[in-house]
Design an enzyme around this catalytic site. Structure first.
Site, PDB file in Angstrom:
ATOM      1  N   PHE A 112       0.821  -1.222   0.000  1.00  0.00           N
ATOM      2  CA  PHE A 112       0.000   0.000   0.000  1.00  0.00           C
ATOM      3  C   PHE A 112       0.847   1.260   0.000  1.00  0.00           C
ATOM      4  O   PHE A 112       0.363   2.340  -0.338  1.00  0.00           O
ATOM      5  CB  PHE A 112      -0.953   0.006   1.206  1.00  0.00           C
ATOM      6  N   LYS A 113       2.129   1.145   0.338  1.00  0.00           N
ATOM      7  CA  LYS A 113       2.996   2.316   0.363  1.00  0.00           C
ATOM      8  C   LYS A 113       3.077   3.001  -1.013  1.00  0.00           C
ATOM      9  O   LYS A 113       3.358   4.195  -1.091  1.00  0.00           O
ATOM     10  CB  LYS A 113       4.420   1.927   0.790  1.00  0.00           C
TER      11      LYS A 113
END
Ligand SMILES: *Cc1c(COP(=O)(O)O)cnc(C)c1O
Length: 494
Positions: A112-113
């Site tokens: 998700f970064k």
């Protein structure tokens, strides 16, 4: 909109300055001086927009030196089909009654970064222009595994930027390590630290607060900046996916307009879940934010008791991106919930081992947050069970959140529709996932990607498969004490 320091409200910066800086001078973090609101009519309008339009809209409310079309263009580049598999940055996947997964890992590094770190380089480059900054940025990153790769990929070959990543030598998965050590680009560096994530993070924070060191780098034409979630430029893009998930739930008929939803978030540094809190404060109807921890459950204890105690044993778990004892972004929440009490925040943050928040703050935490934990054995049990029952494959971090949500629902009876924030592709953590499915992970390494694909009938993300052909470029290692020297050499190298 001005950004103020959590430890000194009189210190303030514009949005572009905040993005260039990362943390505030003197050790605090920067927060917006007020939180913009989204009306019900605006939420309706957002529901009719694409993800890049939603992201541009939400970010423009926080970053008023940027125009909305400018931010929407950045979002189109950052979240388009060239970067996100399927051209969708934050799709929702319904798996049961009131049960949804927000899949945030379709980007270039499968975690998700990417949502924040595909956007941050665009924000930072534009901020160099908007502020008239003449020096170049030297970005330092401490990573528990996923941030490092996402930041390297986001900033690679971005003009006027150099990026150096420190990761804990024994704290990341095989795939995570190879993703970083094979990174391409002329402006990147990667170094292992002999220690855990907190050692790497503390080392980076110390370098940031060393004014002499910064002045020396300044003399060479560089300023230090951060791509960790202490940078507001990481938080702002994350708020957008909470807003977007809400819009999608309404659009699909899963909930009615105005009906509340809850989010359950696998948490480490408290950046992801904090973005959910800002979305709630903006007016998105969010009921609970459920904070999921693994065996490093310092946040669970904090939410339940008001006591934050980092003096405990650090455990390496199957969900390494959550193996954290010092959750930096909690500082922002405490500042906000104390009504902007910078002196209190500074006093608590300067305590060496532990702090207890006043009862009013504890009560405000409890209005929204719930905390729970899920250990390694149960994490594996959940991956196996969810795959058997739903043919849906979870990574270890998302499985922790799922376990915590099960416990929360069983103990509270709360049936609010809930979104589990899904933070990584299971193929990033092949060995643990294989074992969870009852298979041996013997041999380890990249072979497991193909074996897991066959076992589940699910295609692995292409960039992970492509690691096989890549050469390792970065094999350096340092003690924590040596990090400063590594930064100096890196900045001075042409
Ligand atoms: C970084 C990360 C987390 C933790 O997110 P925070 O913002 O640090 O709380 C959870 N899961 C995965 C896969 C991550 O990469």
């Amino acid at each position: 909109m001005r950004y103020i320091s959590t430890r000194d409200k009189n210190t303030s910066f514009s949005g572009a300055e905040a993005i260039l800086r990362g943390p505030a001078p003197g050790g605090g973090l920067l927060v917006p001086e007020s939180i913009p609101k989204l009306t019900a009519a605006e939420l309706d309008a957002l529901a009719g927009m694409s993800y890049p339009e939603r992201a541009g809209y939400v970010m423009s409310l926080f970053l008023d030196e940027f125009t909305r079309p400018e931010l929407t263009d950045f979002a189109r580049d950052a979240y388009g089909p060239a970067k996100f598999d399927g051209g969708e940055a934050a799709p929702l996947r319904k798996t049961g009654e009131g049960e949804n997964f927000l899949e945030l890992w379709h980007g270039p590094t499968s975690a998700f970064k990417d949502i924040a770190l595909q956007m941050l380089p665009r924000l930072l480059s534009a901020s160099l222009g908007k502020t008239g900054e003449r020096r170049d940025a030297c970005i330092l990153v401490a990573t528990s595994g996923d941030t490092g790769k996402a930041a390297l990929e986001g900033f690679r070959d971005v003009p006027r930027v150099k990026i150096l990543v420190f990761y804990p030598r024994d704290g990341v998965s095989d795939v995570q390590k190879l993703q970083m050590t094979t990174q391409e680009g002329g402006n990147v560096g990667v170094c292992a630290v002999n220690g855990n994530f907190d050692d790497a993070q503390t080392g980076v924070k110390e370098i940031f607060s060393d004014e002499d060191f910064r002045a020396r780098l300044g003399g060479r034409g560089y300023f230090l900046s951060s791509a960790n979630s202490i940078n507001w430029g990481r938080l702002a893009p994350q708020i957008a996916y909470y807003v977007s998930a809400y819009c999608d739930l309404v659009k699909s008929g899963e909930i009615r307009r105005g009906e509340p939803v809850s989010f359950c978030v696998p948490t480490g540094n408290f950046g992801n879940i904090l973005a959910g809190w800002y979305a709630k404060k903006m007016g998105v109807p969010i009921n609970r934010l459920i904070c999921a921890s693994n065996e490093n459950y310092v946040l669970e204890t904090f939410i339940k008791s008001g006591l934050y105690n980092k003096r405990r044993k650090f455990r390496a778990t199957l969900s390494p991106s959550m193996d954290i004892l010092v959750s930096s972004n909690l500082e922002r929440l405490l500042f906000e919930l104390s009504g902007g009490d910078d002196r209190l925040t500074a006093r608590l943050m300067k305590r060496k081992h532990d702090y207890r928040v006043p009862d009013e703050i504890r009560a405000r935490v409890a209005e929204t947050f719930r905390g729970g934990r899920c250990g390694d054995n149960r994490t594996k049990e959940i991956i196996g069970r969810v795959f058997a029952e739903k043919r849906y494959l979870l990574d270890t971090h998302t499985a922790v959140a799922y376990g915590v949500l099960e416990d929360y629902r069983a103990s509270s009876g709360d049936k609010t529709a809930t979104v589990v924030v899904s933070t990584a592709s299971p193929f990033k953590f092949c060995a643990s996932v294989m074992e969870a499915l009852g298979e041996s992970a013997g041999g380890g390494g990249l072979d497991l990607i193909g074996r897991l694909e066959k076992l589940c009938g699910i295609r692995a993300p292409e960039p992970l498969k492509a690691l096989r052909g890549k050469k390792e470029r970065f094999t350096g290692e340092t003690e924590k004490d040596g990090m400063r020297e590594i930064v100096r050499e890196f900045a001075e190298r042409g």
